[in-house]
Design a protein around this motif. Structure first.
Motif, PDB file in Angstrom:
ATOM      1  N   HIS A   1       0.793  -1.228   0.000  1.00  0.00           N
ATOM      2  CA  HIS A   1       0.000   0.000   0.000  1.00  0.00           C
ATOM      3  C   HIS A   1       0.828   1.282   0.000  1.00  0.00           C
ATOM      4  N   CYS A   2       2.135   1.184  -0.132  1.00  0.00           N
ATOM      5  CA  CYS A   2       2.978   2.377  -0.210  1.00  0.00           C
ATOM      6  C   CYS A   2       2.857   3.007  -1.596  1.00  0.00           C
ATOM      7  N   SER A   3       3.412   4.217  -1.722  1.00  0.00           N
ATOM      8  CA  SER A   3       3.380   4.908  -3.013  1.00  0.00           C
ATOM      9  C   SER A   3       4.275   4.221  -4.040  1.00  0.00           C
ATOM     10  N   GLY A   4       5.259   3.489  -3.569  1.00  0.00           N
ATOM     11  CA  GLY A   4       6.172   2.790  -4.460  1.00  0.00           C
ATOM     12  C   GLY A   4       6.942   1.736  -3.702  1.00  0.00           C
ATOM     13  N   GLN A   5       7.871   1.086  -4.394  1.00  0.00           N
ATOM     14  CA  GLN A   5       8.636   0.001  -3.794  1.00  0.00           C
ATOM     15  C   GLN A   5      10.108   0.133  -4.159  1.00  0.00           C
ATOM     16  N   VAL A   6      10.970  -0.355  -3.264  1.00  0.00           N
ATOM     17  CA  VAL A   6      12.399  -0.437  -3.529  1.00  0.00           C
ATOM     18  C   VAL A   6      12.879  -1.829  -3.149  1.00  0.00           C
ATOM     19  N   LEU A   7      13.741  -2.396  -3.972  1.00  0.00           N
ATOM     20  CA  LEU A   7      14.468  -3.607  -3.638  1.00  0.00           C
ATOM     21  C   LEU A   7      15.910  -3.439  -4.114  1.00  0.00           C
ATOM     22  N   VAL A   8      16.810  -4.127  -3.456  1.00  0.00           N
ATOM     23  CA  VAL A   8      18.192  -4.162  -3.908  1.00  0.00           C
ATOM     24  C   VAL A   8      18.251  -4.870  -5.257  1.00  0.00           C
ATOM     25  N   LEU A   9      18.904  -4.253  -6.221  1.00  0.00           N
ATOM     26  CA  LEU A   9      18.963  -4.790  -7.581  1.00  0.00           C
ATOM     27  C   LEU A   9      19.490  -6.222  -7.593  1.00  0.00           C
ATOM     28  N   HIS A  10      20.514  -6.492  -6.789  1.00  0.00           N
ATOM     29  CA  HIS A  10      21.103  -7.829  -6.766  1.00  0.00           C
ATOM     30  C   HIS A  10      20.117  -8.875  -6.253  1.00  0.00           C
ATOM     31  N   ASP A  11      19.182  -8.473  -5.383  1.00  0.00           N
ATOM     32  CA  ASP A  11      18.154  -9.401  -4.924  1.00  0.00           C
ATOM     33  C   ASP A  11      17.148  -9.694  -6.027  1.00  0.00           C
ATOM     34  N   VAL A  12      16.722  -8.657  -6.745  1.00  0.00           N
ATOM     35  CA  VAL A  12      15.760  -8.841  -7.836  1.00  0.00           C
ATOM     36  C   VAL A  12      16.331  -9.779  -8.898  1.00  0.00           C
ATOM     37  N   LEU A  13      17.627  -9.628  -9.188  1.00  0.00           N
ATOM     38  CA  LEU A  13      18.261 -10.407 -10.256  1.00  0.00           C
ATOM     39  C   LEU A  13      18.846 -11.730  -9.776  1.00  0.00           C
ATOM     40  N   GLY A  14      18.669 -12.054  -8.510  1.00  0.00           N
ATOM     41  CA  GLY A  14      19.142 -13.331  -8.004  1.00  0.00           C
ATOM     42  C   GLY A  14      20.648 -13.444  -7.962  1.00  0.00           C
ATOM     43  N   LEU A  15      21.325 -12.338  -7.687  1.00  0.00           N
ATOM     44  CA  LEU A  15      22.781 -12.335  -7.652  1.00  0.00           C
ATOM     45  C   LEU A  15      23.336 -12.535  -6.248  1.00  0.00           C
ATOM     46  N   THR A  16      22.470 -12.544  -5.254  1.00  0.00           N
ATOM     47  CA  THR A  16      22.912 -12.760  -3.883  1.00  0.00           C
ATOM     48  C   THR A  16      22.704 -14.222  -3.507  1.00  0.00           C
ATOM     49  N   GLN A  17      23.553 -14.699  -2.613  1.00  0.00           N
ATOM     50  CA  GLN A  17      23.452 -16.075  -2.147  1.00  0.00           C
ATOM     51  C   GLN A  17      23.055 -16.107  -0.682  1.00  0.00           C
ATOM     52  N   GLY A  18      22.631 -17.257  -0.229  1.00  0.00           N
ATOM     53  CA  GLY A  18      22.257 -17.407   1.169  1.00  0.00           C
ATOM     54  C   GLY A  18      20.847 -16.914   1.438  1.00  0.00           C
ATOM     55  N   HIS A  19      20.609 -16.566   2.700  1.00  0.00           N
ATOM     56  CA  HIS A  19      19.271 -16.169   3.133  1.00  0.00           C
ATOM     57  C   HIS A  19      18.805 -14.898   2.441  1.00  0.00           C
ATOM     58  N   ARG A  20      17.550 -14.901   1.997  1.00  0.00           N
ATOM     59  CA  ARG A  20      16.919 -13.710   1.452  1.00  0.00           C
ATOM     60  C   ARG A  20      15.710 -13.377   2.309  1.00  0.00           C
ATOM     61  N   PRO A  21      15.518 -12.104   2.632  1.00  0.00           N
ATOM     62  CA  PRO A  21      14.369 -11.734   3.453  1.00  0.00           C
ATOM     63  C   PRO A  21      13.050 -12.134   2.803  1.00  0.00           C
ATOM     64  N   LYS A  22      12.025 -12.262   3.616  1.00  0.00           N
ATOM     65  CA  LYS A  22      10.694 -12.646   3.139  1.00  0.00           C
ATOM     66  C   LYS A  22      10.173 -11.697   2.079  1.00  0.00           C
ATOM     67  N   PHE A  23      10.523 -10.417   2.185  1.00  0.00           N
ATOM     68  CA  PHE A  23       9.941  -9.422   1.279  1.00  0.00           C
ATOM     69  C   PHE A  23      10.614  -9.381  -0.093  1.00  0.00           C
ATOM     70  N   VAL A  24      11.657 -10.165  -0.298  1.00  0.00           N
ATOM     71  CA  VAL A  24      12.369 -10.168  -1.581  1.00  0.00           C
ATOM     72  C   VAL A  24      11.685 -11.123  -2.552  1.00  0.00           C
ATOM     73  N   ARG A  25      11.455 -10.649  -3.767  1.00  0.00           N
ATOM     74  CA  ARG A  25      11.030 -11.526  -4.855  1.00  0.00           C
ATOM     75  C   ARG A  25      12.127 -11.522  -5.906  1.00  0.00           C
ATOM     76  N   THR A  26      12.645 -12.700  -6.219  1.00  0.00           N
ATOM     77  CA  THR A  26      13.719 -12.840  -7.197  1.00  0.00           C
ATOM     78  C   THR A  26      13.125 -13.233  -8.546  1.00  0.00           C
ATOM     79  N   TYR A  27      13.521 -12.515  -9.590  1.00  0.00           N
ATOM     80  CA  TYR A  27      12.912 -12.697 -10.907  1.00  0.00           C
ATOM     81  C   TYR A  27      13.756 -13.541 -11.859  1.00  0.00           C
ATOM     82  N   VAL A  28      14.990 -13.821 -11.504  1.00  0.00           N
ATOM     83  CA  VAL A  28      15.853 -14.656 -12.326  1.00  0.00           C
ATOM     84  C   VAL A  28      16.970 -15.176 -11.428  1.00  0.00           C
TER      85      VAL A  28
END
Length: 296
Positions: A215-242
């Motif tokens: 319900h916010c005006s917009g959203q921010v995520l770390v680019l590396h999380d969106v692109l699946g470039l990070t390893q290990g635990h990812r927070p619940k709010f992260v959605r990885t697209y590749v």
């Protein structure tokens, strides 16, 4: 069909962002830490954040606390050289705005001199004087409430904030205080979606959520999380697209195998000598040791 905006789109400004929020156009922000990620993100997003998350994502730290002004300046300059059309926001790292107003203004002003359009800092009521001082010097400020990573030890870890009645009301009141102090937008991180919705509904400035619901005006995520470039635990709010890490590692593995099998480089990836030079090189014979002195 491409979803990219035209390459000659106008630069995103703070008034434009605020108008988009009033028009219920969802705002998109991601991080960039160098020229490559900036060029990747700029055609797509409205805001680029050079975040102190560079400490976790790129520099190998466990949290953002070791990140210095020198580190932030280095990464900001790399991003700014790409001349992004997205609004460029720079994170004030730990201890860069805690010690004195003079040092805070020097640090934040240095960000603007290096190409940022605004700075972001964490905290609520304790930061009001600093926010006002920055605004008085024409330095736009984005606030940050809820789970503030620079307070990781005080919070006992990276935990959702604002679940208790007192804490929820405190965050709501702090949001309004920051707006009154002059912040042009707020990041809301790691808070219940109902609280984020109430804050967004009652403010006149945009809210940018990360782990704060839809319900916010917009959203921010770390680019590396969106692109699946990070390893290990990812927070619940992260959605990885590749699965970017795996894909890039596979590509690198294919190249390494080509090198080991002597199929890279091929003739197409190599340079050739002109005929005369090739003949001279092919017919060259190493001089005898006695001839070398004469050649000199």
């Amino acid at each position: 069909m491409s979803h990219l905006p035209p390459p000659d789109r106008p630069a995103t400004t703070i008034p434009l962002l605020q108008q988009w929020a009033r028009d219920s156009r969802r705002l998109v922000m991601t991080t960039a830490y160098d020229a490559v990620t900036a060029r990747l993100a700029d055609p797509i997003v409205d805001m680029i954040l050079v975040g102190d998350s560079v400490g976790n994502v790129c520099l190998g730290f466990d949290n953002t606390l070791p990140v210095s002004m020198a580190m932030m300046n280095h990464h900001l300059e790399a991003v700014a050289r790409t001349r992004p059309r997205a609004l460029l926001v720079a994170d004030m790292p730990y201890l860069s705005y805690h010690l004195s107003p003079e040092e805070t203004l020097r640090n934040a002003g240095g960000f603007l001199q290096r190409g940022a359009a605004a700075v972001k800092l964490e905290g609520g009521a304790k930061r009001l004087a600093i926010v006002r001082a920055l605004i008085d010097c024409e330095i736009p400020v984005m606030g940050h409430l809820g789970l503030t990573p620079q307070s990781v030890h005080a919070m006992g870890g990276f935990k959702v904030q604002g679940r208790g009645t007192h804490d929820a009301v405190q965050i709501l009141e702090d949001a309004h205080r920051l707006q009154e102090a002059g912040c042009f937008a707020l990041v809301l991180e790691g808070i219940p979606s109902e609280l984020a919705a109430k804050i967004t509904q009652t403010l006149s400035i945009p809210t940018i959520g990360i782990g704060a619901g839809p319900h916010c005006s917009g959203q921010v995520l770390v680019l590396h999380d969106v692109l699946g470039l990070t390893q290990g635990h990812r927070p619940k709010f992260v959605r990885t697209y590749v699965d970017g890490f795996d894909l890039l590692q596979q590509a690198l593995s294919h190249w390494a195998e080509d090198v080991r099998r002597s199929v890279f480089p091929s003739a197409a990836e190599s340079y050739s000598l002109p005929a005369a030079s090739q003949k001279a090189v092919c017919t060259w014979v190493k001089p005898q040791s006695g001839d070398q002195s004469e050649a000199r």
